[in-house]
Design an enzyme around this catalytic site. Sequence first.
Site, PDB file in Angstrom:
ATOM      1  N   GLN A 137       8.141  -4.991   2.864  1.00  0.00           N
ATOM      2  CA  GLN A 137       8.111  -6.465   2.873  1.00  0.00           C
ATOM      3  C   GLN A 137       6.967  -6.949   1.975  1.00  0.00           C
ATOM      4  O   GLN A 137       5.911  -6.299   1.929  1.00  0.00           O
ATOM      5  CB  GLN A 137       7.913  -6.954   4.305  1.00  0.00           C
ATOM      6  CG  GLN A 137       9.091  -6.616   5.214  1.00  0.00           C
ATOM      7  CD  GLN A 137       8.807  -6.944   6.667  1.00  0.00           C
ATOM      8  OE1 GLN A 137       8.453  -8.067   6.988  1.00  0.00           O
ATOM      9  NE2 GLN A 137       8.945  -5.946   7.529  1.00  0.00           N
TER      10      GLN A 137
HETATM   11  N1  LIG Z   1      25.292   1.727   3.740  1.00  0.00           N
HETATM   12  C1  LIG Z   1      24.069   2.229   3.739  1.00  0.00           C
HETATM   13  N2  LIG Z   1      23.092   1.601   4.428  1.00  0.00           N
HETATM   14  C2  LIG Z   1      21.861   2.126   4.405  1.00  0.00           C
HETATM   15  C3  LIG Z   1      21.549   3.314   3.722  1.00  0.00           C
HETATM   16  N3  LIG Z   1      20.237   3.588   3.883  1.00  0.00           N
HETATM   17  C4  LIG Z   1      19.759   2.602   4.661  1.00  0.00           C
HETATM   18  N4  LIG Z   1      20.727   1.737   4.988  1.00  0.00           N
HETATM   19  C5  LIG Z   1      20.596   0.540   5.816  1.00  0.00           C
HETATM   20  O1  LIG Z   1      19.719  -0.372   5.155  1.00  0.00           O
HETATM   21  C6  LIG Z   1      18.946  -1.079   6.113  1.00  0.00           C
HETATM   22  C7  LIG Z   1      17.457  -0.916   5.823  1.00  0.00           C
HETATM   23  O2  LIG Z   1      17.104   0.440   6.033  1.00  0.00           O
HETATM   24  P1  LIG Z   1      15.580   0.899   6.251  1.00  0.00           P
HETATM   25  O3  LIG Z   1      15.600   2.370   6.171  1.00  0.00           O
HETATM   26  O4  LIG Z   1      15.005   0.278   7.434  1.00  0.00           O
HETATM   27  O5  LIG Z   1      14.945   0.256   4.956  1.00  0.00           O
HETATM   28  P2  LIG Z   1      13.395   0.305   4.522  1.00  0.00           P
HETATM   29  O6  LIG Z   1      13.395   0.403   3.057  1.00  0.00           O
HETATM   30  O7  LIG Z   1      12.674   1.335   5.274  1.00  0.00           O
HETATM   31  O8  LIG Z   1      12.901  -1.147   4.958  1.00  0.00           O
HETATM   32  P3  LIG Z   1      11.385  -1.608   5.271  1.00  0.00           P
HETATM   33  O9  LIG Z   1      10.817  -0.654   6.248  1.00  0.00           O
HETATM   34  O10 LIG Z   1      11.521  -2.993   5.798  1.00  0.00           O
HETATM   35  O11 LIG Z   1      10.651  -1.607   3.967  1.00  0.00           O
HETATM   36  C8  LIG Z   1      19.363  -0.542   7.476  1.00  0.00           C
HETATM   37  O12 LIG Z   1      20.346  -1.375   8.036  1.00  0.00           O
HETATM   38  C9  LIG Z   1      19.975   0.811   7.162  1.00  0.00           C
HETATM   39  O13 LIG Z   1      20.924   1.220   8.111  1.00  0.00           O
HETATM   40  C10 LIG Z   1      22.626   3.976   3.006  1.00  0.00           C
HETATM   41  O14 LIG Z   1      22.480   5.020   2.367  1.00  0.00           O
HETATM   42  N5  LIG Z   1      23.844   3.375   3.061  1.00  0.00           N
END
Ligand SMILES: Nc1nc2c(ncn2[C@@H]2O[C@H](COP(=O)(O)OP(=O)(O)OP(=O)(O)O)[C@@H](O)[C@H]2O)c(=O)[nH]1
Length: 299
Positions: A174
């Site tokens: 974020q």
């Molecule tokens: N379809 C799909 N969704 C994904 C994939 N990887 C993550 N997501 C989705 O994307 C969203 C964000 O995933 P996170 O892993 O929390 O993302 P992040 O980058 O860690 O986010 P922050 O911690 O806020 O920086 C979630 O709803 C996951 O389920 C993927 O390979 N395919």
Amino acid sequence: MARKFRREIERERRTLAAAWEESRARVSRSRVVEGCSRVSLKKKKKKSFYAFAIDGAWAVLGLMCSSYGPRYTGLRIPHCHGPFAVRMAHLSLGGGDVNGPSQKGKHVFSKAEFHVLILGVHKAGKTTLLEKVKSIYLKEEGLPHDRIVPTVGLNIGRIEDANVKLVFWDLGGQPGLRTIWEKYYEEAHAVIYVIDSAAASSFEDAKSALEKVLHHEDLQGAPLLIFANKQELPAAVTEEELARHLHLKELDERPYMFQAGSAYDGTGIKAGIDWLVEEMERSKRTEVLMARTETAEKI
Ligand SMILES: Nc1nc2c(ncn2[C@@H]2O[C@H](COP(=O)(O)OP(=O)(O)OP(=O)(O)O)[C@@H](O)[C@H]2O)c(=O)[nH]1
Ligand SMILES: [Mg+2]
């Protein structure tokens, strides 16, 4: 008078005999001591010969593993190259600890540990990727997708490959949390930058955040894996298209790779990490970080 004179002669003779015995005992005692020291000298010589031979063997092995080995012998020892070999040769040629060969062995056989930063804007899929990496390498179930929440602090994941230990640092993406990223740059060997390939609206933000990362001097020379995530979604762009969208000029100065994949189904993850490990092993930055750790350990 004659008796008195004879007694004195007798006393004199005994004193002389005692002195003679004492001097003989002293000589034989010194011989025993000398004998002992000769034996221990021999042992010492033997010991130092073995130590020298072992050191020599380490040196040959180290040089065989380094770039000189394959060049002059045509033989390449698998999984034994880059800084690992340099370190082995360095230790065996006397650059290591003063604690002797056993310590050298300990260092040579301990796996190198690399720190990998997982960065990217929020919802790119960083934490989901980390969970998938753990489940692939540790062969255990990661957190279910619906239990992964936006990251506020730091998630750490540790895995061991055949030759290396990898420590992943996953940070929140974020906007208000990105200022924390740079606190980890100095200790990081490499970066995985995750992008949601299906969210074209986030590309600009992803590009400008990545440019800031690349400009930071604490991350100079760090290999960069750009993971084009969420490839299983129909809207996802390919890694070539993503590279065109990002159009990053600074990339030429460092080893980098675009890898398409999915943190859901695990595609592209192993290929990306294999590339990253190879790059870290031969990276100049790794050598610098290793030298710094060694110096810190000695202090
Ligand atoms: N379809 C799909 N969704 C994904 C994939 N990887 C993550 N997501 C989705 O994307 C969203 C964000 O995933 P996170 O892993 O929390 O993302 P992040 O980058 O860690 O986010 P922050 O911690 O806020 O920086 C979630 O709803 C996951 O389920 C993927 O390979 N395919
Ligand atoms: Mg997260």
